[in-house]
Every structure is written in structure tokens, then in C-alpha cells.
Design an enzyme around this catalytic site. Structure first.
Site, mmCIF file in Angstrom:
data_model
loop_
_atom_site.group_PDB
_atom_site.id
_atom_site.type_symbol
_atom_site.label_atom_id
_atom_site.label_comp_id
_atom_site.label_asym_id
_atom_site.label_seq_id
_atom_site.Cartn_x
_atom_site.Cartn_y
_atom_site.Cartn_z
ATOM 1 C CD GLU A 109 -2.681 1.603 0.249
ATOM 2 O OE1 GLU A 109 -2.876 0.761 -0.643
ATOM 3 O OE2 GLU A 109 -3.157 2.746 0.215
ATOM 4 C CG ASP A 144 6.162 -0.209 -2.439
ATOM 5 O OD1 ASP A 144 6.776 0.602 -1.717
ATOM 6 O OD2 ASP A 144 6.514 -1.386 -2.609
ATOM 7 C CD GLU A 177 23.532 14.070 23.573
ATOM 8 O OE1 GLU A 177 24.131 13.912 22.490
ATOM 9 O OE2 GLU A 177 23.035 15.129 23.931
ATOM 10 C CE LYS A 187 33.267 10.927 19.636
ATOM 11 N NZ LYS A 187 33.102 10.811 18.246
ATOM 12 C CG ASP A 202 32.368 5.267 14.873
ATOM 13 O OD1 ASP A 202 32.809 6.373 14.494
ATOM 14 O OD2 ASP A 202 33.054 4.236 14.872
ATOM 15 N NE ARG A 255 34.117 17.806 11.844
ATOM 16 C CZ ARG A 255 34.162 16.955 12.834
ATOM 17 N NH1 ARG A 255 33.471 17.185 13.926
ATOM 18 N NH2 ARG A 255 34.873 15.867 12.747
ATOM 19 C CE1 TYR A 270 26.025 16.263 17.242
ATOM 20 C CE2 TYR A 270 25.535 13.975 16.719
ATOM 21 C CZ TYR A 270 26.306 15.110 16.541
ATOM 22 O OH TYR A 270 27.351 15.093 15.653
ATOM 23 C CE LYS A 283 26.513 16.821 23.056
ATOM 24 N NZ LYS A 283 25.462 16.689 22.059
ATOM 25 C CE LYS A 325 37.474 8.036 20.105
ATOM 26 N NZ LYS A 325 36.905 8.105 18.761
ATOM 27 C CB CYS A 343 47.547 -14.978 -10.683
ATOM 28 S SG CYS A 343 46.275 -16.060 -10.016
ATOM 29 C CB CYS A 374 46.712 -19.003 -13.425
ATOM 30 S SG CYS A 374 46.407 -17.230 -13.577
ATOM 31 C CB CYS A 409 44.399 -12.936 -11.594
ATOM 32 S SG CYS A 409 44.524 -14.216 -12.857
ATOM 33 C CB CYS A 432 42.673 -17.542 -13.162
ATOM 34 S SG CYS A 432 43.301 -17.829 -11.492
HETATM 35 S S1 IVH Z 1 28.258 16.996 20.029
HETATM 36 C C1 IVH Z 1 30.313 21.076 19.449
HETATM 37 N N1 IVH Z 1 26.989 14.705 20.339
HETATM 38 O O1 IVH Z 1 31.541 13.115 17.438
HETATM 39 C C2 IVH Z 1 30.061 19.663 19.822
HETATM 40 N N2 IVH Z 1 28.793 14.816 18.806
HETATM 41 O O2 IVH Z 1 34.382 13.747 18.068
HETATM 42 C C3 IVH Z 1 29.634 18.870 18.653
HETATM 43 N N3 IVH Z 1 29.210 12.713 17.568
HETATM 44 O O3 IVH Z 1 31.904 15.966 15.445
HETATM 45 C C4 IVH Z 1 29.522 17.429 18.896
HETATM 46 N N4 IVH Z 1 27.577 11.579 18.488
HETATM 47 O O4 IVH Z 1 30.476 13.976 14.606
HETATM 48 C C5 IVH Z 1 27.983 15.365 19.700
HETATM 49 N N5 IVH Z 1 25.752 12.756 20.646
HETATM 50 C C6 IVH Z 1 26.739 13.418 20.015
HETATM 51 C C7 IVH Z 1 27.556 12.799 19.047
HETATM 52 C C8 IVH Z 1 28.588 13.534 18.465
HETATM 53 C C9 IVH Z 1 28.562 11.551 17.610
HETATM 54 C C10 IVH Z 1 30.368 13.013 16.707
HETATM 55 C C11 IVH Z 1 30.266 14.304 15.945
HETATM 56 C C12 IVH Z 1 31.393 15.147 16.432
HETATM 57 C C13 IVH Z 1 32.363 14.090 16.859
HETATM 58 C C14 IVH Z 1 33.366 14.664 17.817
#
Ligand code: IVH
Length: 690
Positions: free
Chosen positions: A36, A38, A114, A116, A118, A137, A238, A303, A327, A421, A424, A443, A448
């Protein structure tokens, strides 16, 4: 239908689709089925084809509507995009909190913690609620305009919803939406998507991505938004950039629900803390929770909660003073590198593989890891005999992170990547990797043995023709004994031939032959995938089998027709077209047909069909000088209409296009009674009366 009626219907459908997108992507509670959904999408697209003025930038059709770009335009960020300083221990977190407290004496601090995520940082700009600009960025001051690619992200609203509407999902009048709302967030690839993408890529003869972040970055760098759309990225916001016409909440903890009320995806959890100890507890709680997130998180972002206090602290050259990243150490293990072996895939690519002393990491035992390519080995200076650190990337593929130089034995040597290779002995040729950052050695010998085996294994594999028993061991024997050279040979195998092989009893021979027999009836997409056409993974094969009623129609399709299939970009279309143009491949197809394989598509859906051009399957011969078209232009017109330009006139020629000074071809056409037309006739034929 009048424009006014169309406008009304369009608004209704667009509203429904947005509502379903939110239900699906934000709340994970779909209320209608895919079919639906689609159907609504198709009706909307049909309306816009009739009334192009309805295709506004925030229309749900615009997610994949973008044409390929020449490059990315630069974007200057109104508010610089900052990075974060990293911490790696409780000690460093304490120092950070103490530093902030020192700068804000007599203030009772409050914090948020929060995940982070990746992925790749992005800036998203909404004007009057409509998504108008998205950028990377870059260097923090200036990034790339990747709006078209970001539009393809399904959980990114193209239009914000009014706060009261986000929760009840109905309608929305635009009230309460800031005139300018610029957001900061992260685009990422969920782990499940990453796994599927890599399966698809290796199945399609392409290189696997190292981890979800690289896959995300690679997907956002695509000049063709269609490719990005196929990558199924997600986004989360965020933070804020420029805001005009609204007073955003005063704290981070209130900001996220506020953003969510506009229909924006925000981090799935947020912890608050009022002391350093509470920060550390939250970091630990997040570490436990993130294992179930379904996407990669590499840390916690701490933060200062009240935004006003942030402004008092200010920023350093690259990062704010009011936030820091913690980290998490990825789970890693040390082990010894026993050997580096080279695998030759069915496309001829040489992949170095680390043969490791088995070691337990992130829940399973790892004995082998991919080393990707030559550059990777050189960059990390990986040598046989080294002690190496391994970890799992994106939770699945084991990777060698680095060597432990202190533990290097005295007699190691730099690894010399073979220039021939290993299978072969054909000299290998270098090619740039898909991301342009490395080289692959290939290769080029189609005969091969490793490539022959690879093609057969791929054909028999579970995801393709699903022929039980057709694994590495048996395929090697079949090829070694000279019984099979290509997939069509499988269909002529006789029981007595199989019985002559080592460790092959009557029963296993029978089973294998039964499996081969059963594969004659498999769905067309499996056959297509099994052919191993570059860029045609299982997903692409399925899309093709939905759009074409038979293999024959697909085999004759031109690039122009192929790109009309949803999810098929130009690179794929070219690869398919050129594969079917190869005479050897055509012969293989004919032998498969003779072997009784299924060439009609049981998954064909007329609504997905892409119309054949008016000249589909027809050959046109050009002769003489046309009044306005060059030969190249005329050829392009014929091909775009699905036809081919032939060199000589025969009974099979559909028509001859004759211009001034036409010679023997015209005479031959007349003698054979073939239709002769002029340039105007050609233009009419291809539907280009202009
Ligand atoms: S705040 C001015 N919140 O981590 C502060 N960054 O190593 C801006 N990232 O450039 C970042 N999750 O690409 C913020 N919950 C989160 C995030 C986050 C991932 C990344 C973001 C930032 C990098 C910094």
C-alpha cells in the site's frame, strides 16, 4: 483531472506518506503494509509526472529524484562545526569536570551523557520547516553540499511537523516551527544494513567496506544520489546551529525532546548527572546499553546541560570547553600472525588474508582476518611472525588493527605482495579501489582456475542457485578433474563421472545431481545473481527480475532502459549491458537455455516493468548523410529507443534510415523490401517529434 484536483490529491497522498514514514522510521510502528505504501508513492509520482509543478523539494518523491552531480558545492557554515576533545579514562573525565567547575565556581553543575554515534557529522538546515541544505563538516568552517544525498535518508524528515502533530501523527499546520532551524547530527549505517551491504557487495564482486563508518562516508561521497539511496543510511540529531524565529530550550536535556517534537530522530537515550561520580555511572550504564543499539557507538558525549553556562565557557580552537567525548576501548585481543595468504576471487581480485593463531574476541574465536589490500599491509607494516592486535569491525568482520612493535621477532621481513597470480602465474594488474584510496591487484586471466572455481562456488552458493554439495571441496575436484569449466557444464555431469572422484559415493553423487536438477527451476533472480555480473548482487538481481519478464528481455535492455529500474544506477546498468554484449556470455546463456533453466521471471511485477523503447529488439541501419543529425546522434537516438544500429542490411533489418548520397545499402534495402525512412521518419519512430 484539473490542477486544483491534482493539488488536493497530491497534498493528501504526501501527508499520508509522511505520516507513514514517521510511523515506520521514528516510531518503528508501521500502520500499513509495503504494498500500500508503494502504491501511494507510485500514485504521487504519477501525479507529478502529469503536473510537474507539484514536485516541490519537500515532496516524498524527491528523496531519490536527484540527478548525478558533477561535484559537491562548498558550503560555509553559519555557525562553525566543532569537534570534541577525547578522554580515555575516569581520571581524564574527572579532570574535565574539575576544569569546568573551576571556571564556573559556585555553580551546581548539571550534565547530560549521550551516545557518541560512530558515523559522519552533518549540518542540516530547515527553512520554514522544509529541509533545504545539508553539508558535511569539512574543516569546520566550510563543508560540502550533500543535500541530494541526505534527502535519500528515510528517517530524515524533508519537512518538519508541527510539534503537536509529531505525537498524534496526523496532519500539521506548520505552527511553532522556527523560520530557520539548523541542526547538527550524525549520519550512520545500522549494523544490520552494514552486514547486508557487505554481503551484497562481495556477492556482486565488489570490495567489502571495512566498518560502518567508512561505509557511511563512502555513501555520502557518492555523486549519484541513487547509489546513496541504496545504502539505507540513518541520521540522528543532537545539537543546534543557527536558529531564527524561535527560542530553543535552555538545556540539552530539554532540547532533544523539543527536536523530537518536530519529527526529528534524536539519540535513543540520554542520561543526566549532577556530579562527577554520576557522570561515570552514566558512562558505565551507556556502555552496557549500547551493545543492544544496532549501530556503532564509540563513546559517550558528556555535555554541560544548561546552554547559558556553555556560553560562559566558550570554545578552544577546535572543540568546546563545555563538552568532552569519552571513548570506550574497543574489545581487542593480541595474537600471532602465522602467515599471510592470498585469495583469488572469482573477479580475479587478490585479497591478502591474515592467518592467525586463534584468539577469542567479542564473543567468538577468530582465526583469520582480512588485510584488505596491499596498501593496508604496507601502511600498518604488518609482517609474518608479528604479534598483532585484532578487533571486530561493525561487530562482524575481524580486522588487524596494528602490530605490537615491541613484540616483533628479529628476523621478520616486509611482506612482498605477489606480482603474479598465485594460482595461474599470470602477471597481475593494478586497479584503484572503489573508494579511490588504495589499490587492488587483479588476475586478468578469465581461465584462472581460482576464478573458475570462484564462479562455480558462487553459482552453487545458498544465496544464488542453492545447489547442495557444491562447495569449495567438490568444486575444486570437478575443476581439477577437468569435468567442469563453467556453470553450464554442471548440467551435463553424469553419475559415473562424479563417482570417479575421490570420496564420492553413489549417494552423494545422486544428491549433488538432484541439487543441480532442482536448480533448473529456480527463480530468475537467483540465476542472474549466480552469473556473477559485476555490481549485480542479490538485491540488484531481485530488482531486475521484478522489472523484466524474462532473461531475454533483460539481455537486450540498453543502459537507458536499465536505469529506469528503481535502485539501478548507471554503473550497474553499464555493467549489465556490457556483460550481455559479450559473445562468450551470450553463448553461456544459450547453453543454460538448452540445459532447461528457467528464463522467465516468476517475480516479475507489471507495475515495476520499465517499458521497452519503441525500437526494442530491432536493428536499424543508417546510410547517407542526414540533414541535421550526425551519425553519433542518430545512433544515440536509436539506442535510447531500445534499438541497435546494424552495419549491413539483411532480412532481419527493421528499417533503413537514408540520407543524402545513400549508396548500396539503400539499394539492398529496396531489393529486400525493407522499409526505408528519412530523418523525420526516424524522429517520429523514436517518439522525438521535436
Ligand atoms: S556533540 C560542538 N553529540 O563526534 C560539539 N557529537 O568527536 C559537537 N558525535 O563531530 C559534537 N555523536 O560527529 C555530539 N551525541 C553526540 C555525538 C557527536 C557523535 C560526533 C560528531 C562530532 C564528533 C566529535
Amino acid at each position: 483531472m484539473t490542477l486544483a484536483e491534482a493539488r488536493k490529491r497530491h497534498a493528501h497522498l504526501a501527508g499520508e506518506i509522511r505520516r507513514h514514514d514517521r510511523a515506520y522510521y521514528l516510531l518503528a510502528k508501521p500502520v500499513i503494509g509495503d504494498a500500500e505504501y508503494d502504491r501511494q508513492h507510485r500514485e504521487l509520482a504519477d501525479l507529478e509526472a502529469l503536473f510537474p509543478e507539484l514536485a516541490t523539494p519537500d515532496s516524498p518523491t524527491q528523496r531519490v529524484g536527484g540527478a548525478p552531480m558533477e561535484g559537491f558545492a562548498p558550503v560555509t557554515h553559519r555557525v562553525p562545526m566543532m569537534s570534541l576533545d577525547n578522554t580515555y579514562s575516569s581520571e581524564e573525565v574527572r579532570e574535565f569536570a574539575a576544569r569546568v567547575q573551576k571556571a564556573l565556581p559556585e555553580t551546581r553543575l548539571a550534565w547530560t551523557i549521550e551516545p557518541k554515534i560512530d558515523g559522519v557529522a552533518v549540518s542540516l538546515r530547515y527553512e520554514r520547516g522544509v529541509f533545504v541544505l545539508g553539508a558535511t563538516r569539512g574543516d569546520g568552517a566550510k563543508g560540502d553540499d550533500i543535500t541530494a544525498n541526505l534527502r535519500t535518508i528515510r528517517n530524515l524528515p524533508l519537512r518538519l511537523v508541527a510539534p503537536h502533530a509529531a505525537s498524534d501523527l496526523f496532519g500539521g499546520d506548520g505552527m511553532g516551527i522556527p523560520g530557520v532551524l539548523e541542526l547538527r547530527g550524525e549520519v550512520y549505517m545500522p549494523n544490520a544494513t552494514f552486514r547486508r551491504l557487505n554481503e551484497e557487495r562481495t556477492g556482486a564482486g565488489e570490495e567489502a567496506f571495512v566498518n560502518p563508518r567508512n561505509a557511511t562516508a563512502g555513501s555520502l561521497k557518492q555523486l549519484d544520489p541513487k547509489v546513496t539511496a541504496g545504502r539505507r543510511l540513518s541520521v540522528v540529531v543532537y545539537g543546534l546551529g543557527e536558529v531564527v524565529g524561535a527560542e530553543p530550550p535552555a538545556t540539552q536535556s530539554a532540547l532533544l525532546p523539543w527536536l523530537q517534537s518536530f519529527g526529528l530522530p534524536v539519540p535513543e537515550r540520554l542520561w543526566t548527572a549532577r556530579s562527577t561520580e554520576e557522570i561515570l555511572e552514566a558512562i558505565a550504564a551507556l556502555d552496557a546499553a549500547r551493545k543492544h543499539f544496532g549501530y556503532e557507538t564509540d563513546g559517550a558525549v558528556i555535555k554541560l546541560d544548561p546552554i547559558a553556562l556553555r556560553n560562559q565557557l566558550g570554545v578552544t580552537a577546535k572543540a568546546p570547553r563545555w563538552a568532552v567525548a569519552y571513548k570506550y576501548a574497543p574489545e581487542q585481543a593480541e595474537t600471532r600472525l602465522r602467515a599471510i595468504t592470498i585469495q583469488v576471487g572469482r573477479t580475479g581480485a587478490l585479497t591478502p588474508v591474515a592467518e592467525l593463531e586463534p584468539v577469542f574476541v567479542s564473543g567468538s574465536t577468530v582465526g583469520r582476518a582480512t588485510l584488505h589490500n596491499e596498501d593496508e599491509i604496507r601502511r600498518k607494516d604488518i609482517r609474518v611472525g608479528d604479534t598483532v592486535v585484532v578487533e571486530k569491525a561493525g561487530e562482524v568482520i575481524p580486522a588487524v588493527v596494528r602490530v605490537v612493535p615491541e613484540k616483533r621477532p628479529a628476523d621478520t621481513r616486509q611482506f612482498l605482495f605477489p606480482r603474479h597470480c598465485p594460482e595461474c602465474n599470470t602477471p597481475v594488474a593494478r586497479e584503484n579501489t572503489a573508494d579511490g584510496e588504495g589499490v587492488v591487484w587483479r588476475c586478468g586471466n578469465p581461465d584462472c582456475p581460482a576464478r573458475i572455481r570462484g564462479r562455480l562456488e558462487h553459482w552453487c552458493s545458498r544465496g544464488a542457485m542453492d545447489i547442495e554439495g557444491g562447495g569449495e571441496a567438490l568444486v575444486a575436484q570437478l575443476v581439477g578433474a577437468g569435468l567442469v569449466r563453467d556453470v553450464a557444464d554442471l548440467y551435463r555431469l553424469k553419475p559415473e563421472e562424479l563417482m570417479g572422484l575421490e570420496r564420492m559415493g553413489e549417494k552423494s553423487a545422486r544428491n549433488f545431481l538432484d541439487g543441480i536438477d532442482a536448480s533448473r527451476g529456480r527463480d530468475l533472480w537467483r540465476l542472474l545473481f549466480g552469473l556473477g555480473i559485476l555490481h549485480v548482487g542479490a538485491g540488484v538481481a531481485k530488482a531486475l527480475a521484478r522489472a523484466f519478464p524474462s532473461l531475454d528481455e533483460l539481455a537486450d535492455a540498453t543502459v537507458d532502459r536499465l536505469v529506469l529500474v528503481g535502485d539501478i544506477g548507471e554503473a550497474i546498468a553499464r555493467s549489465v549491458e556490457s556483460w550481455f554484449r559479450e559473445p562468450d556470455n551470450r553463448r553461456l546463456i544459450e547453453r543454460l537455455r538448452a540445459a532447461g533453466l528457467t528464463f522467465t521471471s516468476s517475480t516479475f511485477r507489471p507495475e515495476d516493468a520499465v517499458a521497452a523503447g519503441p525500437l526494442a529488439g530491432k536493428t536499424v541501419v543508417l546510410t547517407g548523410t542526414l540533414p541535421t543529425l550526425t551519425r553519433e546522434q542518430a545512433t544515440a537516438l536509436v539506442e535510447r529507443a531500445g534499438g541497435k544500429v546494424g552495419s549491413g542490411v539483411s532480412k532481419k533489418t527493421h528499417c533503413v534510415v537514408a540520407g543524402a548520397d545513400a549508396g548500396s545499402k539503400l539499394a539492398k534495402a529496396q531489393s529486400l523490401g525493407i522499409t526505408v525512412i528519412d530523418e523525420a521518419g526516424l524522429l517520429g519512430l523514436v517518439g522525438d517529434g521535436a
